[in-house]
Write a protein that holds these residues in place. Structure first.
Motif, PDB file in Angstrom:
ATOM      1  N   VAL A   1     -31.740  52.882  -0.688  1.00  0.00           N
ATOM      2  CA  VAL A   1     -33.179  52.669  -0.457  1.00  0.00           C
ATOM      3  C   VAL A   1     -33.567  51.223  -0.706  1.00  0.00           C
ATOM      4  CG1 VAL A   1     -35.510  53.363  -1.140  1.00  0.00           C
ATOM      5  CG2 VAL A   1     -33.693  55.085  -0.980  1.00  0.00           C
ATOM      6  N   ARG A   2     -33.125  50.679  -1.815  1.00  0.00           N
ATOM      7  CA  ARG A   2     -33.503  49.303  -2.165  1.00  0.00           C
ATOM      8  C   ARG A   2     -32.571  48.256  -1.554  1.00  0.00           C
ATOM      9  NH1 ARG A   2     -38.475  50.265  -3.611  1.00  0.00           N
ATOM     10  NH2 ARG A   2     -38.818  51.012  -5.725  1.00  0.00           N
ATOM     11  N   GLY A   3     -31.346  48.659  -1.207  1.00  0.00           N
ATOM     12  CA  GLY A   3     -30.378  47.696  -0.685  1.00  0.00           C
ATOM     13  C   GLY A   3     -29.955  46.688  -1.732  1.00  0.00           C
ATOM     14  N   ASP A   4     -29.955  47.100  -2.987  1.00  0.00           N
ATOM     15  CA  ASP A   4     -29.686  46.197  -4.104  1.00  0.00           C
ATOM     16  C   ASP A   4     -28.310  46.507  -4.703  1.00  0.00           C
ATOM     17  OD1 ASP A   4     -29.632  44.665  -6.403  1.00  0.00           O
ATOM     18  OD2 ASP A   4     -31.683  45.179  -7.005  1.00  0.00           O
ATOM     19  N   GLU A   5     -27.284  45.908  -4.123  1.00  0.00           N
ATOM     20  CA  GLU A   5     -25.913  46.129  -4.592  1.00  0.00           C
ATOM     21  C   GLU A   5     -25.736  45.721  -6.043  1.00  0.00           C
ATOM     22  OE1 GLU A   5     -21.680  43.928  -4.292  1.00  0.00           O
ATOM     23  OE2 GLU A   5     -23.086  43.604  -2.664  1.00  0.00           O
ATOM     24  N   ASP A   6     -26.314  44.592  -6.431  1.00  0.00           N
ATOM     25  CA  ASP A   6     -26.117  44.077  -7.787  1.00  0.00           C
ATOM     26  C   ASP A   6     -26.666  45.018  -8.849  1.00  0.00           C
ATOM     27  OD1 ASP A   6     -24.830  41.808  -6.837  1.00  0.00           O
ATOM     28  OD2 ASP A   6     -26.696  40.653  -6.727  1.00  0.00           O
ATOM     29  N   ASP A   7     -27.789  45.659  -8.574  1.00  0.00           N
ATOM     30  CA  ASP A   7     -28.365  46.597  -9.529  1.00  0.00           C
ATOM     31  C   ASP A   7     -27.704  47.967  -9.418  1.00  0.00           C
ATOM     32  OD1 ASP A   7     -30.026  47.381 -11.603  1.00  0.00           O
ATOM     33  OD2 ASP A   7     -31.803  47.602 -10.355  1.00  0.00           O
ATOM     34  N   ALA A   8     -27.284  48.345  -8.219  1.00  0.00           N
ATOM     35  CA  ALA A   8     -26.686  49.666  -8.002  1.00  0.00           C
ATOM     36  C   ALA A   8     -25.310  49.795  -8.637  1.00  0.00           C
ATOM     37  CB  ALA A   8     -26.591  49.948  -6.500  1.00  0.00           C
ATOM     38  N   ARG A   9     -24.500  48.780  -8.472  1.00  0.00           N
ATOM     39  CA  ARG A   9     -23.090  48.885  -8.862  1.00  0.00           C
ATOM     40  C   ARG A   9     -22.867  49.267 -10.326  1.00  0.00           C
ATOM     41  NH1 ARG A   9     -18.482  45.065  -6.591  1.00  0.00           N
ATOM     42  NH2 ARG A   9     -20.225  44.644  -5.210  1.00  0.00           N
ATOM     43  N   PRO A  10     -23.535  48.641 -11.308  1.00  0.00           N
ATOM     44  CA  PRO A  10     -23.266  49.031 -12.701  1.00  0.00           C
ATOM     45  C   PRO A  10     -23.591  50.500 -12.989  1.00  0.00           C
ATOM     46  CG  PRO A  10     -24.507  46.975 -12.628  1.00  0.00           C
ATOM     47  CD  PRO A  10     -24.450  47.498 -11.232  1.00  0.00           C
ATOM     48  N   TRP A  11     -24.649  51.014 -12.386  1.00  0.00           N
ATOM     49  CA  TRP A  11     -24.996  52.425 -12.586  1.00  0.00           C
ATOM     50  C   TRP A  11     -23.953  53.329 -11.943  1.00  0.00           C
ATOM     51  CZ3 TRP A  11     -28.031  53.428 -16.349  1.00  0.00           C
ATOM     52  CH2 TRP A  11     -29.065  52.542 -16.687  1.00  0.00           C
ATOM     53  N   LEU A  12     -23.499  52.954 -10.764  1.00  0.00           N
ATOM     54  CA  LEU A  12     -22.476  53.745 -10.088  1.00  0.00           C
ATOM     55  C   LEU A  12     -21.161  53.729 -10.861  1.00  0.00           C
ATOM     56  CD1 LEU A  12     -23.218  52.712  -6.408  1.00  0.00           C
ATOM     57  CD2 LEU A  12     -23.575  54.979  -7.422  1.00  0.00           C
ATOM     58  N   VAL A  13     -20.803  52.575 -11.392  1.00  0.00           N
ATOM     59  CA  VAL A  13     -19.565  52.471 -12.177  1.00  0.00           C
ATOM     60  C   VAL A  13     -19.663  53.344 -13.427  1.00  0.00           C
ATOM     61  CG1 VAL A  13     -18.138  50.909 -13.567  1.00  0.00           C
ATOM     62  CG2 VAL A  13     -18.867  50.226 -11.267  1.00  0.00           C
ATOM     63  N   ARG A  14     -20.793  53.303 -14.112  1.00  0.00           N
ATOM     64  CA  ARG A  14     -20.952  54.136 -15.312  1.00  0.00           C
ATOM     65  C   ARG A  14     -20.831  55.616 -14.962  1.00  0.00           C
ATOM     66  NH1 ARG A  14     -26.034  52.458 -18.804  1.00  0.00           N
ATOM     67  NH2 ARG A  14     -25.245  54.196 -20.042  1.00  0.00           N
ATOM     68  N   ALA A  15     -21.460  56.011 -13.851  1.00  0.00           N
ATOM     69  CA  ALA A  15     -21.375  57.416 -13.431  1.00  0.00           C
ATOM     70  C   ALA A  15     -19.951  57.767 -13.022  1.00  0.00           C
ATOM     71  CB  ALA A  15     -22.353  57.683 -12.288  1.00  0.00           C
ATOM     72  N   ALA A  16     -19.303  56.871 -12.289  1.00  0.00           N
ATOM     73  CA  ALA A  16     -17.925  57.116 -11.856  1.00  0.00           C
ATOM     74  C   ALA A  16     -16.992  57.231 -13.051  1.00  0.00           C
ATOM     75  CB  ALA A  16     -17.469  56.000 -10.913  1.00  0.00           C
ATOM     76  N   GLU A  17     -17.170  56.361 -14.010  1.00  0.00           N
ATOM     77  CA  GLU A  17     -16.328  56.402 -15.206  1.00  0.00           C
ATOM     78  C   GLU A  17     -16.541  57.678 -16.011  1.00  0.00           C
ATOM     79  OE1 GLU A  17     -17.261  52.654 -17.066  1.00  0.00           O
ATOM     80  OE2 GLU A  17     -15.744  51.590 -15.884  1.00  0.00           O
ATOM     81  N   ALA A  18     -17.691  58.320 -15.805  1.00  0.00           N
ATOM     82  CA  ALA A  18     -17.976  59.593 -16.473  1.00  0.00           C
ATOM     83  C   ALA A  18     -17.548  60.784 -15.618  1.00  0.00           C
ATOM     84  CB  ALA A  18     -19.463  59.682 -16.797  1.00  0.00           C
ATOM     85  N   GLY A  19     -16.916  60.507 -14.454  1.00  0.00           N
ATOM     86  CA  GLY A  19     -16.353  61.580 -13.651  1.00  0.00           C
ATOM     87  C   GLY A  19     -17.124  61.979 -12.415  1.00  0.00           C
ATOM     88  N   GLU A  20     -18.184  61.274 -12.065  1.00  0.00           N
ATOM     89  CA  GLU A  20     -18.981  61.617 -10.881  1.00  0.00           C
ATOM     90  C   GLU A  20     -18.251  61.171  -9.612  1.00  0.00           C
ATOM     91  OE1 GLU A  20     -21.961  63.159 -10.268  1.00  0.00           O
ATOM     92  OE2 GLU A  20     -22.144  63.746 -12.357  1.00  0.00           O
ATOM     93  N   GLY A  21     -17.653  62.131  -8.915  1.00  0.00           N
ATOM     94  CA  GLY A  21     -16.877  61.834  -7.715  1.00  0.00           C
ATOM     95  C   GLY A  21     -17.680  61.211  -6.596  1.00  0.00           C
ATOM     96  N   ASP A  22     -18.949  61.631  -6.447  1.00  0.00           N
ATOM     97  CA  ASP A  22     -19.750  61.044  -5.375  1.00  0.00           C
ATOM     98  C   ASP A  22     -20.067  59.577  -5.643  1.00  0.00           C
ATOM     99  OD1 ASP A  22     -21.466  61.886  -7.433  1.00  0.00           O
ATOM    100  OD2 ASP A  22     -23.128  62.262  -6.075  1.00  0.00           O
ATOM    101  N   SER A  23     -20.136  59.197  -6.910  1.00  0.00           N
ATOM    102  CA  SER A  23     -20.317  57.779  -7.236  1.00  0.00           C
ATOM    103  C   SER A  23     -19.061  56.988  -6.920  1.00  0.00           C
ATOM    104  CB  SER A  23     -20.690  57.601  -8.707  1.00  0.00           C
ATOM    105  OG  SER A  23     -21.970  58.120  -8.950  1.00  0.00           O
ATOM    106  N   MET A  24     -17.909  57.605  -7.162  1.00  0.00           N
ATOM    107  CA  MET A  24     -16.646  56.964  -6.798  1.00  0.00           C
ATOM    108  C   MET A  24     -16.589  56.746  -5.294  1.00  0.00           C
ATOM    109  SD  MET A  24     -14.117  59.260  -9.146  1.00  0.00           S
ATOM    110  CE  MET A  24     -14.569  59.665 -10.821  1.00  0.00           C
ATOM    111  N   ASN A  25     -16.998  57.758  -4.539  1.00  0.00           N
ATOM    112  CA  ASN A  25     -17.012  57.635  -3.087  1.00  0.00           C
ATOM    113  C   ASN A  25     -17.967  56.530  -2.632  1.00  0.00           C
ATOM    114  OD1 ASN A  25     -16.423  58.621  -0.296  1.00  0.00           O
ATOM    115  ND2 ASN A  25     -18.628  58.954  -0.364  1.00  0.00           N
ATOM    116  N   LEU A  26     -19.167  56.489  -3.214  1.00  0.00           N
ATOM    117  CA  LEU A  26     -20.124  55.458  -2.820  1.00  0.00           C
ATOM    118  C   LEU A  26     -19.622  54.067  -3.182  1.00  0.00           C
ATOM    119  CD1 LEU A  26     -22.718  54.601  -1.511  1.00  0.00           C
ATOM    120  CD2 LEU A  26     -23.944  55.232  -3.614  1.00  0.00           C
ATOM    121  N   LEU A  27     -18.950  53.930  -4.313  1.00  0.00           N
ATOM    122  CA  LEU A  27     -18.349  52.637  -4.656  1.00  0.00           C
ATOM    123  C   LEU A  27     -17.293  52.261  -3.625  1.00  0.00           C
ATOM    124  CD1 LEU A  27     -18.178  53.052  -8.499  1.00  0.00           C
ATOM    125  CD2 LEU A  27     -19.357  51.195  -7.299  1.00  0.00           C
ATOM    126  N   GLY A  28     -16.526  53.245  -3.158  1.00  0.00           N
ATOM    127  CA  GLY A  28     -15.582  52.986  -2.072  1.00  0.00           C
ATOM    128  C   GLY A  28     -16.300  52.523  -0.822  1.00  0.00           C
TER     129      GLY A  28
END
Length: 122
Positions: A56-83
């Motif tokens: 929605v925001r198109g803000d990679e810099d703000d999105a990435r740390p949240w996605l990494v934290r979620a991915a590191e906690a096991g959220e597969g869809d965050s891993m996919n989005l990081l891919g």
């Protein structure tokens, strides 16, 4: 408001977004609720916030740390989005790493994206 309630309300409001009109007030409220829940440590909220910030925001810099934290906690869809993000940015090696992690976590989109990336010779 508890994190679970904030997440539920944010998702309810996000479902009303159409993308066809000025919805900045609703978008801001969704982001505020997701941030509040994510800051309380709610992993699903971290994943949703990262996805919201990217899509929605198109803000990679703000999105990435949240996605990494979620991915590191096991959220597969965050891993996919990081891919997806790394693939979009042309970093195939990092995209492959995240798709592999997402596939291992059972995310069906990561499985498909991993197969597609490998088909392309990566």
């Amino acid at each position: 408001m508890m994190a679970e309630d904030q997440l539920a309300e944010a998702l309810r409001l996000a479902d009303t977004l159409t993308g066809y009109e000025d919805e900045s007030a609703i978008e801001q409220l969704v982001e505020t609720l997701l941030r509040a829940a994510a800051k309380q440590g709610h992993v699903r909220a971290m994943a949703e916030l990262g996805a919201f910030l990217w899509h929605v925001r198109g803000d990679e810099d703000d999105a990435r740390p949240w996605l990494v934290r979620a991915a590191e906690a096991g959220e597969g869809d965050s891993m996919n989005l990081l891919g997806d993000i790394h693939d979009f940015l042309g970093d195939g090696d990092e995209a492959l790493r995240w798709y592999e992690a997402g596939a291992a976590a059972g995310d069906p989109h990561a499985v498909d994206n991993l197969a597609a990336l490998r088909t392309l010779g990566h």
